[in-house]
Motif scaffolding. Structure first.
Motif, short mmCIF file in Angstrom:
data_model
loop_
_atom_site.label_atom_id
_atom_site.label_comp_id
_atom_site.label_asym_id
_atom_site.label_seq_id
_atom_site.Cartn_x
_atom_site.Cartn_y
_atom_site.Cartn_z
N ILE A 328 86.91 31.43 34.82
CA ILE A 328 87.43 32.03 36.05
C ILE A 328 86.83 33.41 36.25
N GLY A 329 86.34 33.65 37.45
CA GLY A 329 85.87 34.98 37.84
C GLY A 329 86.71 35.47 39.01
N MET A 330 86.89 36.78 39.07
CA MET A 330 87.81 37.31 40.08
C MET A 330 87.32 38.64 40.62
N SER A 331 87.48 38.80 41.92
CA SER A 331 87.23 40.09 42.58
C SER A 331 88.42 40.39 43.48
N THR A 332 88.64 41.66 43.78
CA THR A 332 89.78 42.04 44.61
C THR A 332 89.34 42.99 45.71
N SER A 333 90.05 42.88 46.82
CA SER A 333 89.83 43.79 47.95
C SER A 333 90.97 44.80 47.99
N PRO A 334 90.68 46.04 48.28
CA PRO A 334 89.39 46.59 48.75
C PRO A 334 88.50 47.15 47.64
N SER A 335 88.93 47.15 46.38
CA SER A 335 88.18 47.85 45.33
C SER A 335 86.82 47.21 45.06
N ASP A 336 86.70 45.87 45.18
CA ASP A 336 85.45 45.19 44.86
C ASP A 336 84.67 44.76 46.10
N GLY A 337 85.16 45.10 47.26
CA GLY A 337 84.47 44.74 48.49
C GLY A 337 85.44 44.60 49.64
N GLU A 342 80.83 39.96 50.21
CA GLU A 342 80.90 40.83 49.03
C GLU A 342 81.87 40.27 48.00
N LEU A 343 83.04 39.87 48.44
CA LEU A 343 84.08 39.41 47.51
C LEU A 343 83.67 38.10 46.84
N VAL A 344 83.09 37.17 47.59
CA VAL A 344 82.66 35.90 47.00
C VAL A 344 81.52 36.13 46.02
N THR A 345 80.56 36.97 46.39
CA THR A 345 79.43 37.27 45.50
C THR A 345 79.92 37.92 44.22
N HIS A 346 80.81 38.88 44.33
CA HIS A 346 81.29 39.58 43.14
C HIS A 346 82.16 38.68 42.27
N GLN A 349 79.78 36.52 40.38
CA GLN A 349 79.15 37.27 39.29
C GLN A 349 80.09 37.39 38.10
N ALA A 350 81.37 37.60 38.37
CA ALA A 350 82.35 37.65 37.30
C ALA A 350 82.45 36.30 36.59
N LEU A 351 82.39 35.21 37.38
CA LEU A 351 82.41 33.87 36.78
C LEU A 351 81.20 33.66 35.88
N ASP A 352 80.02 34.06 36.34
CA ASP A 352 78.81 33.92 35.53
C ASP A 352 78.95 34.68 34.20
N SER A 353 79.53 35.86 34.28
CA SER A 353 79.72 36.65 33.07
C SER A 353 80.66 35.95 32.09
N LEU A 369 78.49 44.42 36.56
CA LEU A 369 78.15 43.01 36.53
C LEU A 369 77.03 42.67 37.50
N GLY A 370 76.92 43.45 38.57
CA GLY A 370 75.83 43.21 39.51
C GLY A 370 74.48 43.40 38.84
N ASP A 371 74.36 44.44 38.04
CA ASP A 371 73.12 44.66 37.29
C ASP A 371 72.90 43.54 36.28
N THR A 372 73.99 43.07 35.67
CA THR A 372 73.88 41.98 34.70
C THR A 372 73.38 40.71 35.36
N ALA A 373 73.89 40.43 36.56
CA ALA A 373 73.46 39.22 37.28
C ALA A 373 71.97 39.28 37.61
N VAL A 374 71.49 40.43 38.02
CA VAL A 374 70.07 40.60 38.32
C VAL A 374 69.25 40.40 37.06
N ARG A 375 69.72 40.97 35.95
CA ARG A 375 69.00 40.81 34.68
C ARG A 375 68.95 39.33 34.27
N ARG A 376 70.04 38.61 34.47
CA ARG A 376 70.06 37.19 34.11
C ARG A 376 69.01 36.41 34.91
N LEU A 377 68.90 36.71 36.19
CA LEU A 377 67.90 36.02 37.01
C LEU A 377 66.48 36.33 36.52
#
Length: 631
Positions: A328-337, A342-346, A349-353, A369-377
C-alpha cells in the motif's frame, strides 16, 4: 359571425397543445416532472376549448373537446387524461345549457372507448413504443363517431334535425393531424433518450473497468478532481490510497487472462467489503486505488491492517489456492499535492517504495521518494544495458559449510553489479528492480549460464567443483518451460544437474502453488537440488510444504541474529529444526556471524550454515584457493 373567432380558437387549441407538448418533451425528460406539467397542459387546453365554444358561442355543440381528450389519453398518460376528463365534465356542467348532459355523456363515452380500443387492438397500441398511425386513426374515428352521435342527440332534443358532418370531419382531421405531430414528438423524444442512454453507456465504458466495474484511471482522476474542488481550505485531510498486487500480473502472464479475470472478481469483492467507496478504481492490471476524505492517520492504519489481513487468506479457484500479497502506498492532500495527478503520482511512488522493501507493507509518501523513483527508472535502464553487455555483472560465491566440521558442502552464487554510471549497486536495490520488470528472467538465465561456465573453469583448473546454489525467481518458477531450459543449459556445458541447487522463497512458491509443484517436480526429476530459502518470513503453508520436493530448508538470518540473547529466537529455531527433521530435510542456517550462534545451531540439530563467521562471498579465484579441493 361574431362566434367564428371563438370557434376558430377552439379548433386551434389542439395545434397549440401540440407545440406545448413538443416543448415539454424536449425540456422535461424526467417522466415525473413531465406528468405534472402534462396534466396542467391538457387541463388548460380542455378549459380553453369549453370556454371559447360552449360558454361564448351558444348553440355551438361541435368543438374540439373530443380531440383534446383523445390526445390526452393517447399521449399524455393516465393522470393528464383524467385531469382533462375531469375539467371537461366539471366545466360542461358549470356552463350548463340544453346540451350539458349530452356533452358530458360524449366525453365519458369517448374516454371509455379510448380505454377499450387498446385491449381490442393491442397490436396498434404499443405500451412502450410511440403510438402507431393505425391506432391514432382508430382513436380519431371513435372520437368523431361519438361527437357525431352527440350532435344528433342534441339536435333531436332541440327539435331541429340537420345532419351536420362538417364539424365531426373537422374534428377527425384535427385529431389525426395533431396526433401525427405528437407521434413525431414522441419518436424524437425516445430517440433522444436512447442516445442519452447510449452516451451514458459509452461514458461508463470510458471511465469504468470492464472486469471489476470499478472506475478506471480516467474516471478516478475525475472523481478525485471533484473531491478536491469540494474540499474546504481548512485542515481536513484527503488521503489517496494505492494498493498494489504484483502477483496478479504474474498469474495473468502464466495462467492466462481467464484465470486472472476470475481472480480479479474475487479481489474486487474483497476490496468492496473493506472499502465500499464510489472512488474505488483499478488503475492498471495489478494496481487499485481509492481516496478517503477527512480522515486521520489512525483510520488509515486500521484500514491498511484490514487490507493486509483480508489478502493473507488464499483465494481458491477450481480447487487451487492463490496467495495475493498486498502493498500500500499513500499520499495526502494538501501536504503531498493539491491536484489529482500529483496525489496519484505520489501515492504510486510510495507504493513502489513499499514493493521494493517486500510484501504486506505500507508506505506514506515523502518528498525524497520522487528522487528515488527517478533513480529506479535510471537503474532499470542501466541494468538492461548491463545485461546486454554482461561486463558490469559478475558472480561471487559464499561458502556453505558443515556445522560440526566446518567442511565445505556447497556455495551460493550471488550477483554483483559494478555500474560505470552508478558505481556499486547493491543487490537489495537492483534485484527488486529486476523482479518488478521482465529483467529478472534474463538475469536468472545469465546467472545459471555463468555458474555453468565457472564450474567448467574450476574443473579445467583441477578443482573439485562444489554444488552451487542458484536463486530462482517467482517469474522463472511460473515459466513452464524453465525446467527444460535449465536442463539444456547444464547439458550444453557437460555437467550433471546434481551440481546445481535452485533456491526459492516461500512467497515465490505460493504465488501459484499448483504450478510451483509441477515445475519443481520436473526440476527434481531431472536431478536438480531444491532448497526453500528464507523460511519463516513468508506464508509457511505447511500443507503445501509437505507436497513440494525440497531437499533443504534454509532459515532466514533474522531468526539467527538474536539467537544468543533471545529465548524466543531459540524456541523458534528449535521448532523449525524439528519441522525439518520430521520432513527429512537438511537444515541450513543463514547469517551465522559468531561462534556462539554456530554452537547453538549445531546443538539444535542444524547440519549446515553460511555467514560471515565462516566466509564472506568470494570471487571465484579466492574461493578456489581457500575452499576448493583438488579433483
Amino acid at each position: 359571425m361574431e362566434y367564428i373567432p371563438k370557434v376558430l380558437l377552439s379548433a386551434l387549441t389542439p395545434i397549440g397543445l401540440t407545440a406545448a407538448y413538443i416543448a415539454l418533451r424536449t425540456w422535461l425528460p424526467n417522466p415525473r416532472g413531465a406528468q405534472v406539467h402534462m396534466a396542467i397542459l391538457f387541463g388548460l387546453a380542455m378549459w380553453v376549448t369549453l370556454v371559447t365554444t360552449v360558454a361564448y358561442a351558444p348553440g355551438v355543440i361541435a368543438d374540439m373537446r373530443g380531440t383534446v381528450l383523445t390526445l390526452a389519453v393517447l399521449f399524455g398518460g393516465a393522470v393528464p387524461a383524467l385531469v382533462a376528463l375531469s375539467v371537461g365534465v366539471v366545466m360542461r356542467f358549470w356552463i350548463g345549457g340544453i346540451g350539458a348532459a349530452t356533452g358530458v355523456a360524449a366525453l365519458l363515452v369517448t374516454y371509455a372507448g379510448l380505454q377499450v380500443l387498446p385491449r381490442c387492438l393491442p397490436k396498434y397500441f404499443p405500451a412502450k413504443a410511440p403510438m402507431s398511425g393505425v391506432g391514432l386513426v382508430a382513436s380519431g374515428l371513435w372520437t368523431t363517431l361519438t361527437q357525431w352521435g352527440a350532435l344528433l342527440l342534441a339536435e333531436m332534443a332541440s327539435g331541429v334535425v340537420a345532419i351536420d358532418v362538417v364539424m365531426p370531419l373537422a374534428q377527425f382531421l384535427v385529431t389525426t393531424v395533431a396526433g401525427s405531430l405528437f407521434i413525431v414528438a414522441q419518436q424524437r423524444s425516445n430517440l433522444r433518450q436512447s442516445l442519452n442512454v447510449q452516451r451514458e453507456q459509452v461514458r461508463s465504458m470510458k471511465i469504468r473497468d470492464a472486469v471489476t466495474g470499478f472506475l478506471n484511471r480516467e474516471g478516478f482522476t475525475w472523481e478525485l478532481d471533484m473531491a478536491l474542488l469540494r474540499q474546504p481550505q481548512s485542515a481536513s485531510k484527503l488521503a489517496v490510497v494505492t494498493v498494489g498486487m504484483p502477483r496478479l500480473r504474474k498469474i495473468s502472464e502464466t495462467l492466462g487472462q481467464h484465470t486472472a479475470d476470475a481472480l480479479l472478481e474475487v479481489v474486487a469483492y474483497r476490496l468492496r467489503i473493506l472499502a465500499d467507496l464510489p472512488s474505488l478504481a483499478r488503475l492498471d492490471g495489478d494496481t487499485f486505488c481509492f481516496f478517503l476524505d477527512n480522515v486521520g492517520d489512525h483510520t488509515i492504519l486500521r484500514l491498511a491492517e484490514e487490507l493486509f489481513a483480508a489478502f493473507r487468506r488464499p483465494i481458491t479457484l477450481d480447487g487451487q489456492e492463490f496467495y495475493i500479497a498486498v502493498n500500500i502506498g499513500m499520499s495526502t492532500s494538501p501536504s503531498d499535492g493539491t491536484t489529482a495527478d500529483e496525489l496519484v503520482t505520489h501515492s504510486s511512488q510510495a507504493l513502489d517504495s513499499a514493493s521494493v522493501r517486500g510484501e504486506n507493507l505500507l508506505q506514506f509518501y515523502s518528498h525524497n521518494l520522487g528522487d528515488t523513483a527517478v533513480r529506479r527508472l535510471r537503474l532499470e535502464s542501466a541494468l538492461q544495458k548491463a545485461l546486454d553487455r554482461t561486463t558490469e555483472l559478475h558472480l561471487v560465491y559464499q561458502p556453505q559449510v558443515r556445522l560440526d566440521t566446518g567442511a565445505l558442502v556447497g556455495v551460493e552464487a550471488l550477483c554483483r553489479w559494478e555500474s560505470p554510471e552508478f558505481g556499486t549497486v547493491t543487490p537489495s536495490e537492483f534485484i527488486p528492480i529486476a523482479e518488478s520488470s521482465s529483467l529478472i528472467q534474463t538475469l536468472g538465465i545469465w546467472s545459471l549460464k555463468e555458474v555453468c561456465r565457472q564450474i567448467t573453469d574450476w574443473q579445467q583448473q583441477g578443482w573439485r567443483a562444489p554444488v552451487v546454489a542458484v536463486n530462482l525467481s517467482a517469474k522463472q518458477l511460473l515459466d513452464q518451460d524453465f525446467p527444460e531450459q535449465a536442463l539444456r543449459c547444464i547439458q550444453q556445458h557437460g555437467h550433471a544437474p546434481s551440481l546445481i541447487q535452485f533456491e526459492l522463497t516461500e512467497s515465490a512458491v505460493m504465488t501459484d502453488p499448483r504450478q510451483s509443484q509441477a515445475v519443481l517436480g520436473r526440476l527434481k526429476g531431472y536431478g536438480f537440488g531444491l532448497a526453500l530459502d528464507d523460511f519463516g518470513t513468508g506464508y509457511s503453508n505447511m500443507a503445501y510444504l509437505t507436497k513440494l520436493p525440497f531437499d533443504c530448508l534454509k532459515i532466514d538470518a533474522s531468526f539467527v541474529k538474536d539467537l544468543e540473547h533471545d529465548s524466543d529466537s531459540r524456541s523458534l529455531c528449535r521448532g523449525i529444526s524439528a519441522l525439518g527433521s520430521s520432513l527429512h530435510l537438511t537444515m541450513l542456517a543463514e547469517g551465522v556471524e559468531t561462534e556462539g550462534q554456530r554452537k547453538i545451531l549445531a546443538d539444535m540439530g542444524y547440519q549446515f550454515a553460511q555467514g560471515f563467521h565462516f566466509s564472506p562471498p568470494l570471487l571465484p579465484v579466492a574461493l578456489a584457493s581457500h575452499w576448493l579441493t583438488e579433483g
